[in-house]
Design a protein around this motif. Sequence first.
Motif, PDB file in Angstrom:
ATOM      1  N   ARG A  75      98.204  -1.896 104.658  1.00  0.00           N
ATOM      2  CA  ARG A  75      99.324  -1.801 105.588  1.00  0.00           C
ATOM      3  C   ARG A  75      98.841  -1.820 107.039  1.00  0.00           C
ATOM      4  NH1 ARG A  75     104.316   2.641 105.899  1.00  0.00           N
ATOM      5  NH2 ARG A  75     105.465   1.458 107.492  1.00  0.00           N
ATOM      6  N   LEU A  76      97.767  -1.098 107.322  1.00  0.00           N
ATOM      7  CA  LEU A  76      97.227  -1.106 108.683  1.00  0.00           C
ATOM      8  C   LEU A  76      96.814  -2.516 109.088  1.00  0.00           C
ATOM      9  CD1 LEU A  76      95.086   2.146 108.508  1.00  0.00           C
ATOM     10  CD2 LEU A  76      96.981   1.765 110.094  1.00  0.00           C
ATOM     11  N   ASN A  77      96.223  -3.250 108.167  1.00  0.00           N
ATOM     12  CA  ASN A  77      95.793  -4.615 108.457  1.00  0.00           C
ATOM     13  C   ASN A  77      96.985  -5.547 108.599  1.00  0.00           C
ATOM     14  OD1 ASN A  77      93.462  -6.511 108.649  1.00  0.00           O
ATOM     15  ND2 ASN A  77      94.514  -7.467 106.916  1.00  0.00           N
ATOM     16  N   ARG A  78      97.993  -5.340 107.768  1.00  0.00           N
ATOM     17  CA  ARG A  78      99.160  -6.225 107.746  1.00  0.00           C
ATOM     18  C   ARG A  78     100.092  -5.960 108.926  1.00  0.00           C
ATOM     19  NH1 ARG A  78     101.132  -4.521 103.172  1.00  0.00           N
ATOM     20  NH2 ARG A  78     102.614  -3.087 104.149  1.00  0.00           N
ATOM     21  N   ASP A  79     100.432  -4.677 109.144  1.00  0.00           N
ATOM     22  CA  ASP A  79     101.477  -4.338 110.124  1.00  0.00           C
ATOM     23  C   ASP A  79     100.923  -3.958 111.490  1.00  0.00           C
ATOM     24  OD1 ASP A  79     103.198  -4.812 108.058  1.00  0.00           O
ATOM     25  OD2 ASP A  79     103.617  -2.705 107.635  1.00  0.00           O
ATOM     26  N   ASN A  80      99.648  -3.675 111.566  1.00  0.00           N
ATOM     27  CA  ASN A  80      98.944  -3.484 112.819  1.00  0.00           C
ATOM     28  C   ASN A  80      99.708  -2.535 113.751  1.00  0.00           C
ATOM     29  OD1 ASN A  80      97.670  -4.334 115.534  1.00  0.00           O
ATOM     30  ND2 ASN A  80      96.411  -5.404 114.038  1.00  0.00           N
ATOM     31  N   SER A  81      99.848  -2.891 115.012  1.00  0.00           N
ATOM     32  CA  SER A  81     100.423  -1.958 115.992  1.00  0.00           C
ATOM     33  C   SER A  81     101.905  -1.699 115.774  1.00  0.00           C
ATOM     34  CB  SER A  81     100.188  -2.485 117.410  1.00  0.00           C
ATOM     35  OG  SER A  81     100.830  -3.728 117.585  1.00  0.00           O
ATOM     36  N   TRP A  82     102.592  -2.595 115.079  1.00  0.00           N
ATOM     37  CA  TRP A  82     104.006  -2.341 114.773  1.00  0.00           C
ATOM     38  C   TRP A  82     104.132  -1.037 113.976  1.00  0.00           C
ATOM     39  CZ3 TRP A  82     106.866  -4.661 110.105  1.00  0.00           C
ATOM     40  CH2 TRP A  82     108.218  -4.290 110.130  1.00  0.00           C
ATOM     41  N   TYR A  83     103.235  -0.883 112.981  1.00  0.00           N
ATOM     42  CA  TYR A  83     103.195   0.384 112.235  1.00  0.00           C
ATOM     43  C   TYR A  83     102.522   1.484 113.047  1.00  0.00           C
ATOM     44  CZ  TYR A  83     101.446   3.841 108.893  1.00  0.00           C
ATOM     45  OH  TYR A  83     101.124   5.014 108.261  1.00  0.00           O
ATOM     46  N   ALA A  84     101.378   1.164 113.657  1.00  0.00           N
ATOM     47  CA  ALA A  84     100.566   2.194 114.301  1.00  0.00           C
ATOM     48  C   ALA A  84     101.295   2.873 115.454  1.00  0.00           C
ATOM     49  CB  ALA A  84      99.255   1.595 114.790  1.00  0.00           C
ATOM     50  N   ARG A  85     102.061   2.115 116.224  1.00  0.00           N
ATOM     51  CA  ARG A  85     102.716   2.687 117.400  1.00  0.00           C
ATOM     52  C   ARG A  85     104.142   3.146 117.139  1.00  0.00           C
ATOM     53  NH1 ARG A  85      99.320   2.281 121.547  1.00  0.00           N
ATOM     54  NH2 ARG A  85      97.836   0.537 121.656  1.00  0.00           N
ATOM     55  N   ARG A  86     104.621   2.945 115.932  1.00  0.00           N
ATOM     56  CA  ARG A  86     105.987   3.358 115.609  1.00  0.00           C
ATOM     57  C   ARG A  86     106.015   4.329 114.422  1.00  0.00           C
ATOM     58  NH1 ARG A  86     109.700   2.004 119.692  1.00  0.00           N
ATOM     59  NH2 ARG A  86     108.831   0.185 120.767  1.00  0.00           N
ATOM     60  N   ALA A  87     105.887   3.782 113.211  1.00  0.00           N
ATOM     61  CA  ALA A  87     106.062   4.614 112.018  1.00  0.00           C
ATOM     62  C   ALA A  87     104.865   5.512 111.730  1.00  0.00           C
ATOM     63  CB  ALA A  87     106.348   3.722 110.806  1.00  0.00           C
ATOM     64  N   MET A  88     103.659   5.112 112.151  1.00  0.00           N
ATOM     65  CA  MET A  88     102.475   5.893 111.779  1.00  0.00           C
ATOM     66  C   MET A  88     102.525   7.309 112.314  1.00  0.00           C
ATOM     67  SD  MET A  88      98.423   4.902 112.123  1.00  0.00           S
ATOM     68  CE  MET A  88      98.231   5.317 113.871  1.00  0.00           C
ATOM     69  N   VAL A  89     103.168   7.520 113.435  1.00  0.00           N
ATOM     70  CA  VAL A  89     103.215   8.867 114.007  1.00  0.00           C
ATOM     71  C   VAL A  89     103.877   9.844 113.054  1.00  0.00           C
ATOM     72  CG1 VAL A  89     105.403   8.511 115.249  1.00  0.00           C
ATOM     73  CG2 VAL A  89     103.735  10.183 116.096  1.00  0.00           C
ATOM     74  N   ARG A  90     104.853   9.359 112.291  1.00  0.00           N
ATOM     75  CA  ARG A  90     105.502  10.242 111.307  1.00  0.00           C
ATOM     76  C   ARG A  90     104.559  10.564 110.159  1.00  0.00           C
ATOM     77  NH1 ARG A  90     109.691   6.557 112.560  1.00  0.00           N
ATOM     78  NH2 ARG A  90     109.337   5.383 110.637  1.00  0.00           N
ATOM     79  N   ASP A  91     103.815   9.570 109.696  1.00  0.00           N
ATOM     80  CA  ASP A  91     102.852   9.827 108.629  1.00  0.00           C
ATOM     81  C   ASP A  91     101.729  10.740 109.116  1.00  0.00           C
ATOM     82  OD1 ASP A  91     104.271   8.311 106.845  1.00  0.00           O
ATOM     83  OD2 ASP A  91     103.094   6.486 107.164  1.00  0.00           O
ATOM     84  N   GLN A  92     101.323  10.594 110.371  1.00  0.00           N
ATOM     85  CA  GLN A  92     100.296  11.474 110.925  1.00  0.00           C
ATOM     86  C   GLN A  92     100.782  12.912 111.009  1.00  0.00           C
ATOM     87  OE1 GLN A  92      99.577   9.052 114.466  1.00  0.00           O
ATOM     88  NE2 GLN A  92      97.441   8.811 113.838  1.00  0.00           N
ATOM     89  N   ALA A  93     102.060  13.102 111.280  1.00  0.00           N
ATOM     90  CA  ALA A  93     102.611  14.462 111.298  1.00  0.00           C
ATOM     91  C   ALA A  93     102.535  15.086 109.907  1.00  0.00           C
ATOM     92  CB  ALA A  93     104.048  14.442 111.801  1.00  0.00           C
ATOM     93  N   VAL A  94     102.780  14.281 108.878  1.00  0.00           N
ATOM     94  CA  VAL A  94     102.663  14.771 107.504  1.00  0.00           C
ATOM     95  C   VAL A  94     101.215  15.137 107.205  1.00  0.00           C
ATOM     96  CG1 VAL A  94     102.861  14.134 105.073  1.00  0.00           C
ATOM     97  CG2 VAL A  94     104.671  13.497 106.675  1.00  0.00           C
ATOM     98  N   VAL A  95     100.280  14.289 107.635  1.00  0.00           N
ATOM     99  CA  VAL A  95      98.858  14.569 107.441  1.00  0.00           C
ATOM    100  C   VAL A  95      98.501  15.906 108.066  1.00  0.00           C
ATOM    101  CG1 VAL A  95      96.523  13.853 108.089  1.00  0.00           C
ATOM    102  CG2 VAL A  95      98.154  12.155 107.265  1.00  0.00           C
ATOM    103  N   ARG A  96      98.934  16.115 109.296  1.00  0.00           N
ATOM    104  CA  ARG A  96      98.607  17.364 109.997  1.00  0.00           C
ATOM    105  C   ARG A  96      99.183  18.576 109.261  1.00  0.00           C
ATOM    106  NH1 ARG A  96      96.722  18.386 114.917  1.00  0.00           N
ATOM    107  NH2 ARG A  96      96.840  16.149 115.369  1.00  0.00           N
ATOM    108  N   GLU A  97     100.414  18.465 108.803  1.00  0.00           N
ATOM    109  CA  GLU A  97     101.041  19.575 108.082  1.00  0.00           C
ATOM    110  C   GLU A  97     100.320  19.862 106.774  1.00  0.00           C
ATOM    111  OE1 GLU A  97     105.047  18.319 107.648  1.00  0.00           O
ATOM    112  OE2 GLU A  97     105.532  18.542 109.790  1.00  0.00           O
ATOM    113  N   ARG A  98      99.992  18.821 106.027  1.00  0.00           N
ATOM    114  CA  ARG A  98      99.315  19.010 104.747  1.00  0.00           C
ATOM    115  C   ARG A  98      97.898  19.544 104.946  1.00  0.00           C
ATOM    116  NH1 ARG A  98     100.765  16.182 100.400  1.00  0.00           N
ATOM    117  NH2 ARG A  98      99.446  17.726  99.352  1.00  0.00           N
ATOM    118  N   ALA A  99      97.192  18.998 105.940  1.00  0.00           N
ATOM    119  CA  ALA A  99      95.832  19.468 106.208  1.00  0.00           C
ATOM    120  C   ALA A  99      95.837  20.933 106.615  1.00  0.00           C
ATOM    121  CB  ALA A  99      95.190  18.613 107.298  1.00  0.00           C
ATOM    122  N   ALA A 100      96.762  21.297 107.498  1.00  0.00           N
ATOM    123  CA  ALA A 100      96.845  22.680 107.964  1.00  0.00           C
ATOM    124  C   ALA A 100      97.180  23.624 106.813  1.00  0.00           C
ATOM    125  CB  ALA A 100      97.885  22.798 109.074  1.00  0.00           C
ATOM    126  N   ALA A 101      98.094  23.205 105.946  1.00  0.00           N
ATOM    127  CA  ALA A 101      98.452  24.050 104.810  1.00  0.00           C
ATOM    128  C   ALA A 101      97.252  24.268 103.897  1.00  0.00           C
ATOM    129  CB  ALA A 101      99.608  23.415 104.032  1.00  0.00           C
TER     130      ALA A 101
END
Length: 422
Positions: A75-101
């Motif tokens: 997905r990172l290779n396919r969608d590049n900055s469209w994903y990275a600068r838009r939707a990825m921030v939501r997935d990163q928030a999930v990562v942070r929450e799961r890692a912290a837990a």
Amino acid sequence: MSITRRVALAGMAGAALPGQAVSGAALPLAATDEAGWAALAAQYPVTRRVIQLENGYWGSMATPVLEAHREIVARLNRDNSWYARRAMVRDQAVVRERAAAAMGVLPEEIGLCRNAAEGLTALISQFRDVGPGDRILYSDTDYESTQGSMISLARARGAEAVKISLPEPPTADSAVAAYAEAIARTPRLKLVLLTHMSHRHGLVLPVARIVPLVKAAGAEAIVDCAQSFYQMRFSIPDFGADFVGMNFHKWVGAPLGAAAIWIRKGRTDAIAPSPAAPEARPDSADDRAYQGTVDYSAQLTIPAALDFQAGIDPVAKLARLQWLRDRWVGPLRGLDGLQILLPDDPALHGASTSFRIRGRTSVADNIAITDALLERFNIMTVHRAGLAGGACIRVTPSLFTTPAEVDALVPALRALVGEMAR
């Protein structure tokens, strides 16, 4: 639902272990339940061309985690900055929450980074309260880069770096006493580095007993739990320290490049911001270990790795690793010419334990031993240097290691000790 969680749960749903609910809720396996552990081992696509007893470097991804990672990379290779600068921030928030837990901390207290060495370097080198004439303390069991960071900090600030050697063989009391004595005889002490589980010989340091001694002396502790996180059972705040570095690519089984630092809420000002973050937020741990552009796929796969680990009872996991360790240590304990560096107290070790052959303490000697184990007996181990007593060989089984693989080390070492001991 994020793609990491969706893919990981799909993988685990079809791979329930004996005694484990398909929902992913972990039920305990006995350390000797070979059918259960074999079912788990089947989830790891690892080579059997060698007997892999060097599993302390990084952890292999289980198949569901590997599949999640591949999809994220695609997905990172396919969608590049469209994903990275838009939707990825939501997935990163999930990562942070799961890692912290998983760490037992608040999401805002962690800063993601690529590895524990990178994070710990930031914590040490940017620690503010060290000046000319002050002292900082570390030991021979600490990791090379963290020792180097302590030495560099002292040089940069006009301070003195004090190195101590822990006793061999150690006990919990003797290890604590070594730090207590060093703290007592070190005036103007500002910082102490503590490694929870040493990568050199596997010693589990009773950090929670040492941190109060550090704080009573008016100093701070930075804790390295890179080797122990998710191998031992604990929460990051259990240490009592305010600054910790760890990773997710060893015993959590995430891809290489997934780690974090933790700074207790309210203590961020004790660590200067990264020089690369000139407009750092005063309460941001992320701005203490500035990343820039990284391989985001590793961090985005953390939830999938945690989902897989959720199917493994943590008490059973440690018991299995210690049982595998004991299968080679027990038969060889007391062998003339062989020094096993850790006692059998389960509070002092996990999977790893190192050994020395009598009279073979140089780095060259121990490289030769690892070469002999691999070339003659097909057993992969690793030499470790830096302990006051000399170089050694570390042995680390993993959850996919079979009893027969560990057992093969016993006749191999009997043969080598008979040939090499001086």
